[in-house]
Design a protein around this motif. Structure first.
Motif, PDB file in Angstrom:
ATOM      1  N   LYS A 103       0.850  -1.192   0.000  1.00  0.00           N
ATOM      2  CA  LYS A 103       0.000   0.000   0.000  1.00  0.00           C
ATOM      3  C   LYS A 103       0.890   1.247   0.000  1.00  0.00           C
ATOM      4  O   LYS A 103       1.726   1.416   0.880  1.00  0.00           O
ATOM      5  CB  LYS A 103      -0.924   0.001   1.216  1.00  0.00           C
ATOM      6  CG  LYS A 103      -1.941  -1.137   1.206  1.00  0.00           C
ATOM      7  CD  LYS A 103      -2.860  -1.061   2.414  1.00  0.00           C
ATOM      8  CE  LYS A 103      -3.949  -2.124   2.339  1.00  0.00           C
ATOM      9  NZ  LYS A 103      -4.885  -1.875   1.217  1.00  0.00           N
ATOM     10  N   LEU A 104       0.679   2.126  -0.988  1.00  0.00           N
ATOM     11  CA  LEU A 104       1.516   3.311  -1.170  1.00  0.00           C
ATOM     12  C   LEU A 104       0.728   4.583  -0.891  1.00  0.00           C
ATOM     13  O   LEU A 104      -0.470   4.675  -1.210  1.00  0.00           O
ATOM     14  CB  LEU A 104       2.042   3.380  -2.608  1.00  0.00           C
ATOM     15  CG  LEU A 104       3.291   2.562  -2.967  1.00  0.00           C
ATOM     16  CD1 LEU A 104       3.029   1.070  -2.820  1.00  0.00           C
ATOM     17  CD2 LEU A 104       3.743   2.894  -4.385  1.00  0.00           C
ATOM     18  N   LYS A 105       1.407   5.540  -0.273  1.00  0.00           N
ATOM     19  CA  LYS A 105       0.912   6.914  -0.171  1.00  0.00           C
ATOM     20  C   LYS A 105       1.949   7.815  -0.833  1.00  0.00           C
ATOM     21  O   LYS A 105       3.125   7.779  -0.459  1.00  0.00           O
ATOM     22  CB  LYS A 105       0.706   7.322   1.285  1.00  0.00           C
ATOM     23  CG  LYS A 105      -0.466   6.644   1.965  1.00  0.00           C
ATOM     24  CD  LYS A 105      -0.684   7.202   3.372  1.00  0.00           C
ATOM     25  CE  LYS A 105      -1.903   6.551   4.021  1.00  0.00           C
ATOM     26  NZ  LYS A 105      -2.137   7.099   5.390  1.00  0.00           N
ATOM     27  N   VAL A 106       1.499   8.604  -1.805  1.00  0.00           N
ATOM     28  CA  VAL A 106       2.404   9.460  -2.576  1.00  0.00           C
ATOM     29  C   VAL A 106       1.941  10.901  -2.417  1.00  0.00           C
ATOM     30  O   VAL A 106       0.810  11.242  -2.789  1.00  0.00           O
ATOM     31  CB  VAL A 106       2.415   9.054  -4.063  1.00  0.00           C
ATOM     32  CG1 VAL A 106       3.405   9.916  -4.828  1.00  0.00           C
ATOM     33  CG2 VAL A 106       2.760   7.581  -4.214  1.00  0.00           C
ATOM     34  N   ALA A 107       2.806  11.757  -1.847  1.00  0.00           N
ATOM     35  CA  ALA A 107       2.427  13.131  -1.520  1.00  0.00           C
ATOM     36  C   ALA A 107       3.059  14.128  -2.488  1.00  0.00           C
ATOM     37  O   ALA A 107       4.240  14.038  -2.811  1.00  0.00           O
ATOM     38  CB  ALA A 107       2.846  13.464  -0.089  1.00  0.00           C
ATOM     39  N   THR A 108       2.238  15.072  -2.914  1.00  0.00           N
ATOM     40  CA  THR A 108       2.678  16.158  -3.796  1.00  0.00           C
ATOM     41  C   THR A 108       2.855  17.429  -2.973  1.00  0.00           C
ATOM     42  O   THR A 108       2.125  17.675  -2.004  1.00  0.00           O
ATOM     43  CB  THR A 108       1.641  16.386  -4.919  1.00  0.00           C
ATOM     44  OG1 THR A 108       1.551  15.200  -5.705  1.00  0.00           O
ATOM     45  CG2 THR A 108       2.034  17.549  -5.808  1.00  0.00           C
ATOM     46  N   GLY A 109       3.819  18.269  -3.349  1.00  0.00           N
ATOM     47  CA  GLY A 109       4.123  19.489  -2.618  1.00  0.00           C
ATOM     48  C   GLY A 109       3.000  20.504  -2.648  1.00  0.00           C
ATOM     49  O   GLY A 109       2.014  20.382  -3.380  1.00  0.00           O
ATOM     50  N   ASP A 163       5.794  17.608 -17.625  1.00  0.00           N
ATOM     51  CA  ASP A 163       5.249  18.496 -16.598  1.00  0.00           C
ATOM     52  C   ASP A 163       5.938  18.154 -15.278  1.00  0.00           C
ATOM     53  O   ASP A 163       5.695  17.091 -14.693  1.00  0.00           O
ATOM     54  CB  ASP A 163       3.739  18.286 -16.495  1.00  0.00           C
ATOM     55  CG  ASP A 163       3.070  19.282 -15.560  1.00  0.00           C
ATOM     56  OD1 ASP A 163       3.695  20.312 -15.257  1.00  0.00           O
ATOM     57  OD2 ASP A 163       1.929  19.020 -15.139  1.00  0.00           O
ATOM     58  N   ALA A 164       6.822  19.037 -14.821  1.00  0.00           N
ATOM     59  CA  ALA A 164       7.605  18.770 -13.614  1.00  0.00           C
ATOM     60  C   ALA A 164       6.683  18.498 -12.421  1.00  0.00           C
ATOM     61  O   ALA A 164       5.558  19.007 -12.345  1.00  0.00           O
ATOM     62  CB  ALA A 164       8.525  19.938 -13.317  1.00  0.00           C
ATOM     63  N   TRP A 165       7.203  17.725 -11.469  1.00  0.00           N
ATOM     64  CA  TRP A 165       6.416  17.324 -10.303  1.00  0.00           C
ATOM     65  C   TRP A 165       7.264  17.461  -9.043  1.00  0.00           C
ATOM     66  O   TRP A 165       8.426  17.072  -9.017  1.00  0.00           O
ATOM     67  CB  TRP A 165       5.965  15.864 -10.474  1.00  0.00           C
ATOM     68  CG  TRP A 165       5.218  15.277  -9.310  1.00  0.00           C
ATOM     69  CD1 TRP A 165       4.186  15.828  -8.621  1.00  0.00           C
ATOM     70  CD2 TRP A 165       5.453  13.998  -8.706  1.00  0.00           C
ATOM     71  NE1 TRP A 165       3.746  14.984  -7.636  1.00  0.00           N
ATOM     72  CE2 TRP A 165       4.507  13.842  -7.663  1.00  0.00           C
ATOM     73  CE3 TRP A 165       6.360  12.948  -8.964  1.00  0.00           C
ATOM     74  CZ2 TRP A 165       4.452  12.708  -6.866  1.00  0.00           C
ATOM     75  CZ3 TRP A 165       6.294  11.823  -8.172  1.00  0.00           C
ATOM     76  CH2 TRP A 165       5.357  11.696  -7.138  1.00  0.00           C
ATOM     77  N   PHE A 166       6.650  18.031  -7.987  1.00  0.00           N
ATOM     78  CA  PHE A 166       7.322  18.114  -6.697  1.00  0.00           C
ATOM     79  C   PHE A 166       6.799  16.986  -5.813  1.00  0.00           C
ATOM     80  O   PHE A 166       5.647  17.009  -5.366  1.00  0.00           O
ATOM     81  CB  PHE A 166       7.076  19.461  -6.019  1.00  0.00           C
ATOM     82  CG  PHE A 166       7.923  19.666  -4.785  1.00  0.00           C
ATOM     83  CD1 PHE A 166       9.137  20.336  -4.869  1.00  0.00           C
ATOM     84  CD2 PHE A 166       7.530  19.183  -3.540  1.00  0.00           C
ATOM     85  CE1 PHE A 166       9.928  20.518  -3.742  1.00  0.00           C
ATOM     86  CE2 PHE A 166       8.311  19.350  -2.417  1.00  0.00           C
ATOM     87  CZ  PHE A 166       9.522  20.030  -2.522  1.00  0.00           C
ATOM     88  N   CYS A 167       7.654  16.017  -5.566  1.00  0.00           N
ATOM     89  CA  CYS A 167       7.297  14.863  -4.735  1.00  0.00           C
ATOM     90  C   CYS A 167       7.778  15.098  -3.309  1.00  0.00           C
ATOM     91  O   CYS A 167       8.976  15.290  -3.078  1.00  0.00           O
ATOM     92  CB  CYS A 167       7.926  13.592  -5.299  1.00  0.00           C
ATOM     93  SG  CYS A 167       7.678  12.130  -4.261  1.00  0.00           S
ATOM     94  N   GLN A 168       6.840  15.068  -2.377  1.00  0.00           N
ATOM     95  CA  GLN A 168       7.232  15.227  -0.973  1.00  0.00           C
ATOM     96  C   GLN A 168       7.752  13.912  -0.394  1.00  0.00           C
ATOM     97  O   GLN A 168       8.833  13.882   0.187  1.00  0.00           O
ATOM     98  CB  GLN A 168       6.037  15.714  -0.145  1.00  0.00           C
ATOM     99  CG  GLN A 168       5.586  17.116  -0.465  1.00  0.00           C
ATOM    100  CD  GLN A 168       4.790  17.712   0.671  1.00  0.00           C
ATOM    101  OE1 GLN A 168       5.334  18.296   1.604  1.00  0.00           O
ATOM    102  NE2 GLN A 168       3.475  17.561   0.596  1.00  0.00           N
ATOM    103  N   TYR A 169       6.990  12.861  -0.552  1.00  0.00           N
ATOM    104  CA  TYR A 169       7.421  11.572  -0.003  1.00  0.00           C
ATOM    105  C   TYR A 169       6.613  10.450  -0.633  1.00  0.00           C
ATOM    106  O   TYR A 169       5.549  10.665  -1.226  1.00  0.00           O
ATOM    107  CB  TYR A 169       7.275  11.526   1.520  1.00  0.00           C
ATOM    108  CG  TYR A 169       5.862  11.730   2.027  1.00  0.00           C
ATOM    109  CD1 TYR A 169       4.948  10.666   2.045  1.00  0.00           C
ATOM    110  CD2 TYR A 169       5.433  12.972   2.494  1.00  0.00           C
ATOM    111  CE1 TYR A 169       3.655  10.840   2.504  1.00  0.00           C
ATOM    112  CE2 TYR A 169       4.140  13.158   2.949  1.00  0.00           C
ATOM    113  CZ  TYR A 169       3.248  12.094   2.954  1.00  0.00           C
ATOM    114  OH  TYR A 169       1.964  12.267   3.409  1.00  0.00           O
ATOM    115  N   VAL A 170       7.146   9.249  -0.474  1.00  0.00           N
ATOM    116  CA  VAL A 170       6.427   8.021  -0.796  1.00  0.00           C
ATOM    117  C   VAL A 170       6.490   7.139   0.450  1.00  0.00           C
ATOM    118  O   VAL A 170       7.587   6.848   0.943  1.00  0.00           O
ATOM    119  CB  VAL A 170       7.060   7.284  -2.000  1.00  0.00           C
ATOM    120  CG1 VAL A 170       6.335   5.964  -2.248  1.00  0.00           C
ATOM    121  CG2 VAL A 170       7.042   8.158  -3.246  1.00  0.00           C
ATOM    122  N   ASN A 171       5.342   6.758   0.962  1.00  0.00           N
ATOM    123  CA  ASN A 171       5.279   5.832   2.097  1.00  0.00           C
ATOM    124  C   ASN A 171       4.740   4.492   1.616  1.00  0.00           C
ATOM    125  O   ASN A 171       3.776   4.452   0.832  1.00  0.00           O
ATOM    126  CB  ASN A 171       4.381   6.378   3.213  1.00  0.00           C
ATOM    127  CG  ASN A 171       5.037   7.544   3.943  1.00  0.00           C
ATOM    128  OD1 ASN A 171       6.214   7.811   3.761  1.00  0.00           O
ATOM    129  ND2 ASN A 171       4.258   8.239   4.763  1.00  0.00           N
TER     130      ASN A 171
END
Length: 671
Positions: free
Chosen positions: A5-11, A80-88
């Motif tokens: 199970k993944l959580k992917v956060a955007t800035g 399209d650039a992406w700001f990734c905060q974290y992947v849990n």
């Protein structure tokens, strides 16, 4: 094998989201999984979103080491650039793994994010992590190269045309900060222009009229300064609680080139003591501006500008006030170098103090502010990016303290001290004098001068009363030192671990080479042999980038908006005889337009744009272990206690000193 199970956060930045395709590969000690495309939905990768996904793996990956993230074009759109905060990632067995990133992904190709625990390289480090760290640093070194800004000055980031937009995306301002800074600059400059001040090249007809300009933007302290600036006690207090509080030192013997004698200061000291007694009792202090000798001076609006290299003698009187008792405006004594005294005419004494304040402006802006905070913070930042991978605990500790530093410094080199920049337009040192003064100032940059406790002791400033920079600064220094000590002792359980950390040793060696130019007399370390030496150094780095910058930056408008208290330049040469009048003073001070330009500049520099991060605010959760997170909470509690004490004290003060209140200190040099 099983369901992950993944959580992917955007800035949170307005442009942080993406419409590109996102792919993720999980990598564990048993190998890597399949490449999975994250399901597309309009809300999955919007700013501030946290998208949840389930993926199936056909084999047991074991302990997870890293995730490999790719951004690929959607249809035939541009990337399209992406700001990734974290992947849990929650594994089938319930184990949670966190992969903090907090960066932009702007190019095609995979980016590997290590698991969030701080890792030091040892003989047991997994090959996948070793490869990831090596690849990360190789890429960072390619994107962050050194260049020489000026001879004898710390090296800086190599950016094409000194254009901040050419910086890597992770070093640039957010849209919020960019727009906020632009508003600060335009609104203040527009007001001055609208009122006509920026177009008036004439002298001020009287000092009172300067209020017409300074009233366009007013702070609590700036209004008070304009009322008390002539007072000797206020003049002296600025060496303790102004924005250049590290120059003054105790004087036990009058320098041979300072032509002050007992008879000259007798009326200031009174009948109950004398100069020799006060010297021996440690009540005499000196501010010496010898560094300004032979600095090239600017020409503004085709008019030559002037600079002095004064010496100022100060006395701590029985009321515990620090007051000036003698001023000499040249380092060379003689018939045409009078010693100005409080007993002189009010205009002679006032003009002498104005010349000292002009000298202090130059030393403050170029040495204390530009060199010792901005340029050093840039060195620390570049070396960290080039030598410490994101999985290193010191990367996690330090990166919050370099936020936006590269952007503001690139802007500064072009817009502030560059050719035809603001210094060329309004400051006596100008573009020609700045690099010369920086090179001279570098000779005084020593390890002890950068460490607050040592700086205070070496200048003999341990016991002078009402030295709020010292009192507040030492509380903040102690809190930072305690926090750093906890972090270091958690990850480095012995001195041997410090000595055998190749990434750490490469980091400090690069700082010594590129920042301190391998100057051994500076006593800056080029390697570490113990946890104690590492703790001291890291405390210095964090304090320099946060509290020290606040101390020399945040009060600029408070102290300089009333121009006679900090003239950016002088239009007449230093007096060679006494006999000044108010007309002589007005002719020497900057003209109306130069005053207006200086005022708008210090307003902008004193007001941090939006998107701030206060000291100890680590919004980006880089440390994922519980113990370091607890250390952060303890650090925040200590800072809150310091803040409360400072705020309670300032309520009782006519002229508050808020600059080292942790709730006002920025984590990094970002303006």
């Amino acid at each position: 094998m099983g369901l992950y199970k993944l959580k992917v956060a955007t800035g949170s930045d307005a442009s942080a989201g993406t419409c590109s395709n996102i792919f993720i590969v999980l990598v564990g000690i048993n190998g890597e999984g399949e490449k999975h495309q994250m399901p597309r939905h309009w809300s999955h990768f919007l700013p501030e979103s946290v998208a949840e996904f389930d993926i199936n793996e056909t084999k047991d990956l074991g302990e997870l080491l890293l995730v490999r993230v790719s951004v690929e074009c959607y249809l035939k759109f541009i990337l399209d650039a992406w700001f990734c905060q974290y992947v849990n990632v929650a594994c089938p067995n319930g184990q949670l793994y966190q992969f903090p990133f907090y960066q932009w992904i702007t190019k095609l190709g995979p980016v590997e994010i290590p698991e969030g625990k701080g890792v030091l390289i040892t003989g047991n480090t997994h090959t996948s992590l070793l490869k990831q760290r090596k690849a990360e640093l190789e890429m960072n070194r390619e994107m962050h190269k050194w260049k020489v800004y000026a001879d004898g000055v710390p090296h800086c980031i190599d950016v094409e045309d000194d254009d901040a937009s050419k910086l890597p995306a992770n070093d640039q301002y957010s849209l919020l900060k960019e727009y906020s800074l632009g508003y600060n600059i335009l609104s203040t400059g527009f007001e001055a222009m609208l009122k006509g001040f920026l177009f008036n090249e004439g002298s001020w007809p009287n000092l009172e009229d300067i209020q017409l300009l300074s009233s366009l933007r007013k702070s609590h302290n700036s209004g008070i300064v304009s009322e008390i600036w002539k007072e000797d006690s206020f003049f002296g207090s600025q060496y303790l609680n102004g924005i250049n509080p590290t120059l003054i030192k105790k004087c036990f013997k009058i320098p041979g080139n300072f032509s002050v004698c007992e008879q000259m200061v007798a009326s200031s000291l009174g009948t109950s003591t004398n100069l020799e007694t006060e010297l021996q009792d440690g009540h005499i202090f000196i501010a010496d501006y010898k560094i300004l000798e032979k600095i090239p001076t600017n020409t503004i609006k085709e008019k030559k500008q002037y600079l002095a290299a004064p010496m100022c003698l100060l006395w701590k009187n029985p009321r515990d006030e620090l007051v000036p008792i003698a001023i000499q405006l040249s380092q060379t004594p003689g018939e045409h170098t009078p010693v100005f005294l409080p007993s002189d005419s009010k205009f002679d004494w006032l003009l002498a103090k104005i010349w000292v304040r002009n000298a202090d402006f130059q030393v403050h802006e170029i040495d204390a502010h530009l060199l010792r905070t901005h340029l050093l913070a840039e060195v620390f930042s570049i070396a960290t990016i080039r030598q410490l991978p994101m999985g290193h605990p010191l990367y996690k500790l330090l990166m919050p303290h370099f936020r936006y530093t590269l952007e503001i410094n690139v802007r500064m080199r072009k817009q502030l001290i560059g050719h035809k920049g603001l210094f060329d337009q309004s400051v006596v040192t100008g573009n020609g004098g700045v690099p010369v003064l920086l090179k001279k100032a570098m000779k005084g940059v020593t390890y002890s001068s950068l460490c607050l406790p040592d700086s205070i002791a070496s200048r003999g400033m341990d016991s002078i009363p009402n030295y709020l920079y010292r009192d507040d600064g030492m509380k903040v220094w102690s809190a930072v030192e305690s926090f750093v000590s906890n972090i270091i002792n958690y990850y480095y359980t012995s001195d041997v671990m410090v000595r055998e950390d190749p990434e750490l040793q490469a980091w400090v060696a690069e700082i010594f080479k590129e920042g301190f130019l391998q100057n051994k007399s500076s006593e800056l370390p080029s390697s570490f042999g113990s946890t104690a030496s590492l703790i001291r150094y890291l405390t210095m780095v964090i304090f320099t980038c946060s509290a020290q910058h606040a101390a020399v930056n945040s009060g600029q408008y408070d102290l300089y908006s009333w121009m006679p208290n900090g003239p950016t330049t002088m239009r007449s040469p230093p007096p060679t005889a006494k006999g000044a009048t108010m007309q002589v003073i007005l002719k020497a001070l900057p003209d109306v337009s130069t005053t207006a330009l200086g005022m708008t500049t210090v307003w902008t520099l004193s007001n941090e744009p939006s998107d701030r991060r206060r000291l100890g605010n680590y919004r980006n959760i880089r440390f994922t272990e519980k113990t370091p997170q607890q250390f952060i909470k303890e650090f925040q509690v200590k800072l809150a206690e310091i803040s409360k004490c400072i705020q309670e004290r300032d309520k009782t003060m006519h002229l508050p000193y808020p600059y080292l209140d942790p709730s006002e200190i920025e984590n990094s040099v970002s303006i």
